[in-house]
Design a protein around this motif. Structure first.
Motif, PDB file in Angstrom:
ATOM      1  N   HIS A   1       4.147 -11.266  -1.742  1.00  0.00           N
ATOM      2  CA  HIS A   1       5.377 -11.076  -0.947  1.00  0.00           C
ATOM      3  C   HIS A   1       5.210  -9.879  -0.008  1.00  0.00           C
ATOM      4  O   HIS A   1       5.893  -8.862  -0.155  1.00  0.00           O
ATOM      5  N   PRO A   2       4.323  -9.963   0.981  1.00  0.00           N
ATOM      6  CA  PRO A   2       4.070  -8.799   1.847  1.00  0.00           C
ATOM      7  C   PRO A   2       5.286  -8.334   2.632  1.00  0.00           C
ATOM      8  O   PRO A   2       5.374  -7.167   3.011  1.00  0.00           O
ATOM      9  N   ASP A   3       6.252  -9.220   2.840  1.00  0.00           N
ATOM     10  CA  ASP A   3       7.448  -8.839   3.588  1.00  0.00           C
ATOM     11  C   ASP A   3       8.438  -8.036   2.753  1.00  0.00           C
ATOM     12  O   ASP A   3       9.425  -7.530   3.280  1.00  0.00           O
ATOM     13  N   GLN A   4       8.181  -7.908   1.433  1.00  0.00           N
ATOM     14  CA  GLN A   4       9.115  -7.193   0.566  1.00  0.00           C
ATOM     15  C   GLN A   4       8.648  -5.785   0.202  1.00  0.00           C
ATOM     16  O   GLN A   4       9.261  -5.141  -0.651  1.00  0.00           O
ATOM     17  N   VAL A   5       7.567  -5.320   0.828  1.00  0.00           N
ATOM     18  CA  VAL A   5       7.090  -3.950   0.593  1.00  0.00           C
ATOM     19  C   VAL A   5       6.917  -3.273   1.947  1.00  0.00           C
ATOM     20  O   VAL A   5       6.160  -3.746   2.790  1.00  0.00           O
ATOM     21  N   LEU A   6       7.630  -2.186   2.161  1.00  0.00           N
ATOM     22  CA  LEU A   6       7.562  -1.464   3.430  1.00  0.00           C
ATOM     23  C   LEU A   6       7.189  -0.019   3.189  1.00  0.00           C
ATOM     24  O   LEU A   6       7.669   0.612   2.250  1.00  0.00           O
ATOM     25  N   ARG A   7       6.334   0.502   4.057  1.00  0.00           N
ATOM     26  CA  ARG A   7       5.952   1.909   4.016  1.00  0.00           C
ATOM     27  C   ARG A   7       6.623   2.642   5.169  1.00  0.00           C
ATOM     28  O   ARG A   7       6.467   2.254   6.330  1.00  0.00           O
ATOM     29  N   VAL A   8       7.344   3.675   4.852  1.00  0.00           N
ATOM     30  CA  VAL A   8       8.007   4.492   5.872  1.00  0.00           C
ATOM     31  C   VAL A   8       7.049   5.615   6.243  1.00  0.00           C
ATOM     32  O   VAL A   8       6.744   6.478   5.416  1.00  0.00           O
ATOM     33  N   THR A   9       6.567   5.586   7.463  1.00  0.00           N
ATOM     34  CA  THR A   9       5.558   6.548   7.900  1.00  0.00           C
ATOM     35  C   THR A   9       6.162   7.763   8.587  1.00  0.00           C
ATOM     36  O   THR A   9       5.521   8.808   8.670  1.00  0.00           O
ATOM     37  N   ASP A  10       7.374   7.643   9.113  1.00  0.00           N
ATOM     38  CA  ASP A  10       8.026   8.787   9.745  1.00  0.00           C
ATOM     39  C   ASP A  10       8.313   9.873   8.710  1.00  0.00           C
ATOM     40  O   ASP A  10       8.597   9.572   7.538  1.00  0.00           O
ATOM     41  N   GLU A  11       8.277  11.124   9.118  1.00  0.00           N
ATOM     42  CA  GLU A  11       8.624  12.205   8.206  1.00  0.00           C
ATOM     43  C   GLU A  11      10.115  12.143   7.876  1.00  0.00           C
ATOM     44  O   GLU A  11      10.953  11.949   8.759  1.00  0.00           O
ATOM     45  N   VAL A  12      10.430  12.272   6.600  1.00  0.00           N
ATOM     46  CA  VAL A  12      11.823  12.293   6.156  1.00  0.00           C
ATOM     47  C   VAL A  12      12.045  13.535   5.308  1.00  0.00           C
ATOM     48  O   VAL A  12      11.119  14.065   4.692  1.00  0.00           O
ATOM     49  N   ASP A  13      13.272  14.025   5.293  1.00  0.00           N
ATOM     50  CA  ASP A  13      13.609  15.185   4.473  1.00  0.00           C
ATOM     51  C   ASP A  13      13.664  14.783   3.009  1.00  0.00           C
ATOM     52  O   ASP A  13      13.982  13.640   2.663  1.00  0.00           O
ATOM     53  N   LEU A  14      13.386  15.758   2.148  1.00  0.00           N
ATOM     54  CA  LEU A  14      13.429  15.511   0.713  1.00  0.00           C
ATOM     55  C   LEU A  14      14.832  15.129   0.264  1.00  0.00           C
ATOM     56  O   LEU A  14      15.012  14.189  -0.512  1.00  0.00           O
ATOM     57  N   ASP A  15      15.827  15.853   0.735  1.00  0.00           N
ATOM     58  CA  ASP A  15      17.208  15.607   0.311  1.00  0.00           C
ATOM     59  C   ASP A  15      17.874  14.558   1.194  1.00  0.00           C
ATOM     60  O   ASP A  15      17.752  14.598   2.430  1.00  0.00           O
ATOM     61  N   TYR A  16      18.558  13.624   0.580  1.00  0.00           N
ATOM     62  CA  TYR A  16      19.455  12.646   1.191  1.00  0.00           C
ATOM     63  C   TYR A  16      18.765  11.525   1.961  1.00  0.00           C
ATOM     64  O   TYR A  16      19.196  10.368   1.908  1.00  0.00           O
ATOM     65  N   ASP A  17      17.705  11.833   2.725  1.00  0.00           N
ATOM     66  CA  ASP A  17      17.159  10.853   3.655  1.00  0.00           C
ATOM     67  C   ASP A  17      16.725   9.560   2.974  1.00  0.00           C
ATOM     68  O   ASP A  17      17.048   8.463   3.424  1.00  0.00           O
ATOM     69  N   THR A  18      15.945   9.679   1.897  1.00  0.00           N
ATOM     70  CA  THR A  18      15.424   8.464   1.261  1.00  0.00           C
ATOM     71  C   THR A  18      16.557   7.605   0.704  1.00  0.00           C
ATOM     72  O   THR A  18      16.504   6.371   0.782  1.00  0.00           O
ATOM     73  N   THR A  19      17.581   8.241   0.168  1.00  0.00           N
ATOM     74  CA  THR A  19      18.732   7.487  -0.354  1.00  0.00           C
ATOM     75  C   THR A  19      19.448   6.753   0.775  1.00  0.00           C
ATOM     76  O   THR A  19      19.770   5.561   0.651  1.00  0.00           O
ATOM     77  N   ALA A  20      19.689   7.446   1.879  1.00  0.00           N
ATOM     78  CA  ALA A  20      20.383   6.830   3.015  1.00  0.00           C
ATOM     79  C   ALA A  20      19.582   5.661   3.575  1.00  0.00           C
ATOM     80  O   ALA A  20      20.145   4.604   3.905  1.00  0.00           O
ATOM     81  N   ILE A  21      18.267   5.824   3.676  1.00  0.00           N
ATOM     82  CA  ILE A  21      17.421   4.753   4.206  1.00  0.00           C
ATOM     83  C   ILE A  21      17.428   3.560   3.253  1.00  0.00           C
ATOM     84  O   ILE A  21      17.494   2.398   3.684  1.00  0.00           O
ATOM     85  N   ALA A  22      17.367   3.823   1.946  1.00  0.00           N
ATOM     86  CA  ALA A  22      17.397   2.731   0.975  1.00  0.00           C
ATOM     87  C   ALA A  22      18.693   1.937   1.076  1.00  0.00           C
ATOM     88  O   ALA A  22      18.684   0.696   1.012  1.00  0.00           O
ATOM     89  N   PHE A  23      19.818   2.617   1.248  1.00  0.00           N
ATOM     90  CA  PHE A  23      21.096   1.913   1.387  1.00  0.00           C
ATOM     91  C   PHE A  23      21.121   1.082   2.664  1.00  0.00           C
ATOM     92  O   PHE A  23      21.676  -0.021   2.688  1.00  0.00           O
ATOM     93  N   GLU A  24      20.534   1.596   3.745  1.00  0.00           N
ATOM     94  CA  GLU A  24      20.479   0.816   4.979  1.00  0.00           C
ATOM     95  C   GLU A  24      19.637  -0.435   4.796  1.00  0.00           C
ATOM     96  O   GLU A  24      19.973  -1.510   5.305  1.00  0.00           O
TER      97      GLU A  24
END
Length: 497
Positions: free
Chosen positions: A59-82
């Motif tokens: 299922h290659p379409d179900q795994v994504l790598r985020v290459t942009d720099e993100v902040d430790l706090d909040y960012d990953t959670t917000a992106i996951a919800f999006e």
């Protein structure tokens, strides 16, 4: 380790096409999960990355790598919800500011991934899960494993070494959300595994809560009654999903050794290594492990925390963990569970509850055909149960058994087996057309409930049963279409789409 790039393995990760901006699919020539790299790393079937490799290949379409720099706090959670709006893929954040590890999230964001780990179709997931625990297998102690690649103890222990993050503005501090506690019964030595939130309160200190009031809470009470002041624990942060299912999520009797249950899910002995700073064995292929002591008489600040209910919960037992060691694979993922009322957090509650409750109800009610814990009920507080040809009054009995099996439940809706309980529209249609409020509901006014439910009254909650089954036979017939006509329509729609 400081100053090294995330991943720390040759070829991790190479450039590739981005999908969408700031994210990319796997580059098979440069990725450490390709076949050659898997061979070099001698990956076990008990390894998280072996699961990821197999799943991504299918299922290659179900795994994504985020290459942009993100902040430790909040960012990953917000992106996951999006990304929940776009299919809820597995996310690998390769460039988290201040982190020496790539951060893995949302592994459990879709039911299909639970099914993939068990090796069954999605529509067979709950039946398969409910049958797996029939054959526990004792763990195998091995001399070494990847979890011992890097060991920090003594003065080297510092929790800031790990990318422990804040998930919501209301959180009392940075939290580990994927914290599977391993502890032993102080009398029998039987191993227990359970998940508990952990707030970082210092270099070697966590505040934690045992608010589920289940096995670890009871073991802690037993230890205190024995005059003990602390319990050794290991906190596992990242392991193969089947270990998570069998050890951390499976709920059987307190006398069951949950490393043995993990073996039952794996179909082979769970490989473990001896603890380094404590007496608790550790899964040999885990990504990260934290050794320490659960302090039984602590009064530690912990919370609030954004919980599965969608609220910032301030309820806590105010326990503490004093950390004595940090262990991790040389190329570890830091696996985080998306906090709050996310797809991942709620499904981890719901899927395991459905399987366990289906099995327990069938002991006395073999005509129960399906159980669903919907996200609208936070995958813990509401359940829908389908039953075939219920006898008069049987729906009420089934609901009472469900309440007894899961103290958190507030609402049980019982329907006939022609209703797909995983389709909430069908369940509500059954309520609309098969239920009369003056006769078909039962109320328990003061039952033991979930402390994290913000509407509870000092831990007590009301519990409601709705019997949305057909009360008379024969009942009004549902409208229908011939099977050949439906198949013809599907083919035409597929051609036009």
């Amino acid at each position: 380790m400081p100053g090294t790039s995330p991943g720390m393995t040759d070829g991790w990760p190479g450039p590739s096409m981005k999908f969408p901006d700031g994210a990319r699919r796997r580059n098979k020539r440069a990725d450490p999960m390709d076949a050659q790299t898997l061979s070099r790393q001698d990956l076990s079937r008990q390894d998280l990355r072996s699961f990821l490799a197999a799943f991504e290949a299918a299922h290659p379409d179900q795994v994504l790598r985020v290459t942009d720099e993100v902040d430790l706090d909040y960012d990953t959670t917000a992106i996951a919800f999006e990304f929940e709006k776009r299919g809820s893929p597995i996310l690998i954040f390769e460039n988290v500011k201040g982190s020496r590890f790539p951060v893995l999230m949302n592994v459990f964001g879709r039911r299909s991934r639970f099914a993939a780990a068990l090796g069954v179709p999605e529509d067979k997931l709950i039946e398969a899960w409910s049958a797996v625990d029939a054959a526990p297998i004792k763990p195998e102690v091995v001399k070494s494993g990847p979890i011992l690649d890097v060991v920090l103890k003594g003065d080297a222990v510092d929790l800031s070494y790990l990318p422990i993050m804040r998930h919501f503005r209301e959180d009392g501090g940075p939290y580990i959300t994927n914290a599977m506690f391993i502890a032993k019964d102080p009398e029998t030595g039987v191993r227990n595994a359970s998940f508990h939130r952990m707030q970082m309160n210092g270099k070697t200190r966590f505040g934690t809560s045992l608010h589920s009031r289940r096995h670890l809470w009871n073991l802690a009470r037993k230890a205190s009654a024995m005059g003990l002041k602390e319990m050794p624990v290991v906190v596992v942060v990242g392991c193969h999903p089947l270990i998570t299912f069998g050890a951390g999520l499976w709920k059987g009797p307190i006398s069951a050794d949950e490393y043995e249950m993990a073996g039952g899910f794996l179909g082979e002995p769970l490989k473990v290594v001896e603890g380094v700073t404590g007496p608790i064995e550790i899964p040999a292929f885990a990504e990260v492990a934290i050794e320490g002591k659960l302090l039984l008489d602590a009064d530690e600040n912990e919370g609030p925390f954004g919980e599965f209910t969608g609220y910032a919960s301030e309820r806590s037992t105010r326990n503490a963990v004093e950390v004595t060691g940090i262990l991790h694979r040389r190329d570890a993922f830091y696996q985080n569970i998306v906090a709050g009322i996310s797809d991942e957090h709620t499904l981890l509650l719901g899927v395991s509850q459905e399987a366990r409750q289906l099995k327990s109800l069938r002991v006395h009610y073999p005509n129960v055909t399906a159980v669903s814990y919907p996200k609208s009920g936070t995958c813990l507080l509401h359940t829908y149960i389908a039953v075939k040809n219920p006898a008069p009054g049987e729906a009420a009995n089934i609901a009472a058994a469900a309440f007894g099996d899961n103290l958190s439940l507030k609402l049980v809706i019982v329907v006939d087996d022609d209703i797909d309980v995983h389709d909430e529209e069908q369940v509500m249609w059954a309520v609309c057309t098969r239920f009369q409020a003056n006769e078909d509901m039962e109320l328990i006014r003061n039952g033991m409930g979930a402390i994290l439910d913000p509407s509870n009254r000092n831990g007590a909650t009301a519990k409601l049963t709705i019997d949305a089954t057909c009360k008379k036979r024969p009942y009004a017939r549902r409208h229908s279409l011939p099977d050949d006509v439906k198949e013809k329509a599907r083919a035409l729609v597929a051609k036009l789409a």
